[in-house]
Write an enzyme that holds these catalytic residues in place. Structure first.
Site: not given
Ligand code: LUZ
Ligand code: MOS
Length: 774
Positions: A215, A250, A328, A360, A730
């Protein structure tokens, strides 16, 4: 994944795709998906002589490496070389936020599955065989698997974070009711259908090209450069699409790409590394388990006056994205409610599990589960329905979130009331009551679940994107952005934007692979923001080109620029069709030497956040919604079904109803899975027990709700969202939390002695125990 057999262009079905923005367009990837023609990393035609790699990982969760004997493995015919940390020319460090994570273990191992070496051989089969020949001796050290233990021992990732609003201490004194308790929510395995993997190829002059299932192509590029000790421009990362990500790619797609690149660097030969399912399950992190405590205070009319929590995040053995995820959790700790006095604290606890990572919702669901638990507890103790407390505390226009942002264009009450009216919730509640009166062996439970989810990376500097748009001289268009297609349909949305601006057929547009040489320094495709950020950049680039083309047309037709518009691949003058076609217009622009390429940069305006004060305006906007979930429990067996989930969701103005509905359905089911059946288990030695699909159950078609109904709430949308179409990836996952409380209500209907427990997932075993617990 199937091999690509044909290379046909999209077939004639697409001829009928309307030229103007069609908000009901299908995901265009579905045509190649159903034919098995979509390309994933494992489908690439590899170069002759490509080596295959397998990771040798730690067979213990914590310990000192006393001795490793690679000699038998190295002697196996077909084994090319085994790489360890000693072969790293740059730094043995892959931590993205905090530099606390080696690529390969050196003297110590910190989790079961921690990579120690990379075995490179002529075939994967030989590499796997070689892995079994490696002898390792580890002197074991104490293993921590829970956040509570880590806290007791003072094992942390970083300093705790805390948000506060009002005066929580004082507010508790004014409360008629105060309740305290604890909750647990378990981790969750991403289970992307395509496991982690990468393919590295040597180019000339020491340059390396990586095809990665990531990602975050820039993270891959940056980390490879760092580990190899070379410049970023020597590394090209390319992504066609992922077979699912869900946050699991990610950050955690990176190590495998780095390993493949390291081997290519040394061998000057292509190297392919694709984890098999067992290796992936064992070596990668998951959603963070949270152990939390709460204290909630209410007035006599059920207003939540004060709320306090401590979230213990089980971060695993290294930071990975844990600090951002913890943040978060705080942002979403009060979900859809206005609470005037709040103190929330999160502690990232270091344990001997694989580093837990984005999934997610990114910590948001874990935060929301706790306030929903606190409300359920309060309702139970006071003797009212949970819905009553939820309803009187819903967020309103101009309410302040604990982090200082003022809520605007709030749809919390709108979606709630719409759900009540559209689905006739009074009748639904009555049905449940009647059913429970008339049935002994089966009980039903119903729960409301409102959601409020902030859109933007919480880390403000990450909210930017670029798009590179080429119009080729035949009038066809190629678009490159940082958006990674992972099944969510972002490529279709990018095509729609360009098709809408130029008013050309979808067939004229191609979305290129995501590649770091075309679009650089990108944020990952994450945070539900990919279509917003990359779409806005695409829109800007296309609009710039459009202005140029209008100038050309006005010269060619000798009319004013303002009288011109493009429609259906024709130039229109004062809404009348002219003789000038799109293709002729592009030829004319070429002859006039007008630039037909544009690169645009978008950075979300208005957002900011000050971490020293923990206040600001971090989100471009929020997404709202309300779900009503009803379950039926078989009280002899503890098994259950979901009769329906009825949702009113805030899409804004959806660009693609089909794609967005798919996102809501998928996220809902994934959320229900997390809350009910997906049970990650490690033993006390830190070994993953739920290490196969026989021991880790995710929802299948038989366990999805019998009815999923999603009604869009009528709203204007939001200009911060692309074409007013709000982010959708999400937020709907958190509707799944309603499943937990629906089950709990059904249990209460059967067992009046049931003491509420907030310990997810609510598996059939747990339901059965709860039904008969006194
Ligand atoms: N990834 C990130 C995320 O690096 N920062 C975020 O605020 C976030 N929020 C949701 C999913 N991925
Ligand atoms: Mo994310 S939890 O890779 O939006």
């Amino acid at each position: 994944m199937h091999k690509n057999k044909t290379n046909k262009v999209l077939d004639s079905k697409l001829d009928s795709v309307s030229i103007a923005l069609k908000r009901s367009i299908k995901n265009l990837d579905s045509y190649t998906h159903v034919r098995g023609e979509s390309l994933y990393v494992d489908d690439i035609n590899i170069r002759q002589g490509t080596f295959h790699a397998v990771v040798f990982d730690s067979p213990k969760a914590h310990g000192k490496i006393k001795r490793i004997d690679y000699s038998k493995a190295e002697a196996l015919e077909g084994v090319e070389r085994i790489f360890t940390y000693k072969d790293i020319p740059g730094e043995n460090e892959i931590g993205g936020i905090i530099p606390d994570e080696p690529l390969f273990a050196e003297d110590e191992v910190h989790f079961w599955g921690m990579p120690i070496a990379l075995i490179v051989a002529e075939s994967e089969f030989i590499a796997r065989k070689a892995r079994q020949l490696i002898a390792i001796e580890i002197e074991e050290l104490p293993v921590i698997t829970t956040a509570k233990e880590a806290k007791a021992k003072g094992n942390f990732i970083n300093a705790p974070r805390s948000f506060s609003l009002g005066d929580t201490e004082k507010a508790f004194q004014d409360c008629k009711y105060v309740f305290e308790g604890e909750t647990f929510s378990n981790g969750q395995e991403h289970l992307y259908i395509e496991a982690q993997g990468a393919y590295a190829e040597p180019l000339e002059n020491g340059n390396i090209k990586i095809t990665s299932s990531t990602q975050g192509p820039t993270s891959v590029q940056k980390t490879i450069a760092h580990v190899l000790g070379i410049a970023m421009h020597k590394i090209e990362v390319d992504v066609t699409r992922l077979g699912g990500g869900f946050g699991g790619k990610e950050d955690q797609a990176t190590p495998w790409a780095v390993m493949a690149a390291l081997a290519t660097y040394h061998l000057n030969q292509s190297v392919k590394l694709i984890l098999n399912r067992h290796d992936d399950l064992r070596m990668t992190g998951k959603r963070h388990p949270y152990e939390s405590t709460y204290k909630i205070g209410l007035s006599k009319d059920l207003k939540i006056l004060a709320y306090q929590t401590e979230f213990l995040q089980n971060s695993g053995a290294a930071a990975d994205l844990s600090p951002a995820i913890a943040e978060r959790t705080l942002f979403h700790a009060t979900n859809s409610y206005y609470v005037p006095n709040v103190t929330t604290k999160v502690i990232s606890c270091k344990t001997n599990l694989p580093p837990n990572t984005a999934f997610r919702g990114f910590g948001g669901p874990q935060g929301m589960f706790v306030i929903e638990s606190a409300i359920a507890k309060a309702a139970h103790e006071i003797g009212v329905s949970t819905r009553q407390i939820q309803e009187v505390n819903l967020l309103d226009e101009n309410d302040t979130f604990s982090y200082g942002q003022i809520a605007k264009k709030v749809e919390a009450k709108n979606t709630w009331n719409s759900a009540k009216n559209i689905f006739n919730s009074e009748a639904l509640e009555q049905d449940v009551k009647d059913f429970n009166k008339n049935n002994k062996a089966f009980k039903k439970g119903l729960a409301f679940m409102p959601i409020t989810f902030g859109i933007s990376f919480t880390n403000t500097p990450m909210n930017h994107a670029r798009a590179l748009v080429h119009i080729y001289l035949d009038g066809s268009i190629g678009i490159s952005t940082a958006a990674v297609e992972m099944g969510q349909g972002v490529n279709t949305k990018m095509m729609q934007i360009a098709a809408d601006v130029f008013s050309v057929s979808i067939e004229k547009i191609k979305i290129e692979s995501t590649n770091t040489t075309r679009v650089a320094n990108t944020s990952p495709s994450a945070a539900s923001s990919t279509a917003d950020l990359n779409g806005k950049a695409t829109l800007m680039a296309c609009n710039s080109l459009l202005e140029r083309l209008k100038t050309v047309a006005s010269q060619d037709l000798n009319v004013s620029e303002s009288s011109i518009c493009l429609k259906d691949e024709c130039v229109y003058v004062n809404d009348k069709k002219s003789e000038l076609l799109w293709t002729a217009l592009i030829s004319s622009a070429m002859l006039k030497r007008v630039a037909l390429s544009e690169n645009a940069h978008y950075a979300t305006p208005e957002i900011h956040f000050d971490k020293t004060k923990e206040k600001g305006h971090p989100f471009a906007y929020h997404v709202y919604g309300t779900a009503i979930t009803t379950t039926t429990i078989d009280c002899i067996r503890g098994t259950y079904e979901f009769d329906y989930v009825k949702i009113v969701h805030d899409y804004g103005k959806s660009m693609s109803e089909g794609i967005d509905l798919g996102q809501v359905e998928g996220a809902l089911i994934q959320g229900i899975g997390w809350m009910t059946m997906e049970e990650i288990a490690y033993n006390k030695d830190g070994k993953l027990l739920s290490n196969a699909l026989s021991t880790y159950k995710i929802p299948d078609i038989f366990s999805v709700p019998k009815i999923v109904e999603v009604i869009p709430v009528e709203t204007e949308g939001n200009d911060m969202a692309i074409l007013k179409s709000k982010a959708v990836g999400e937020p709907p996952l958190m509707y799944g939390i309603g499943a937990y409380f629906a089950l709990q209500n059904a249990i209460k209907a059967f067992n009046s002695k049931y003491e509420l427990e907030f310990h997810a997932p609510m598996t059939p075993e747990k339901v059965l125990m709860s039904l008969y617990k006194k």
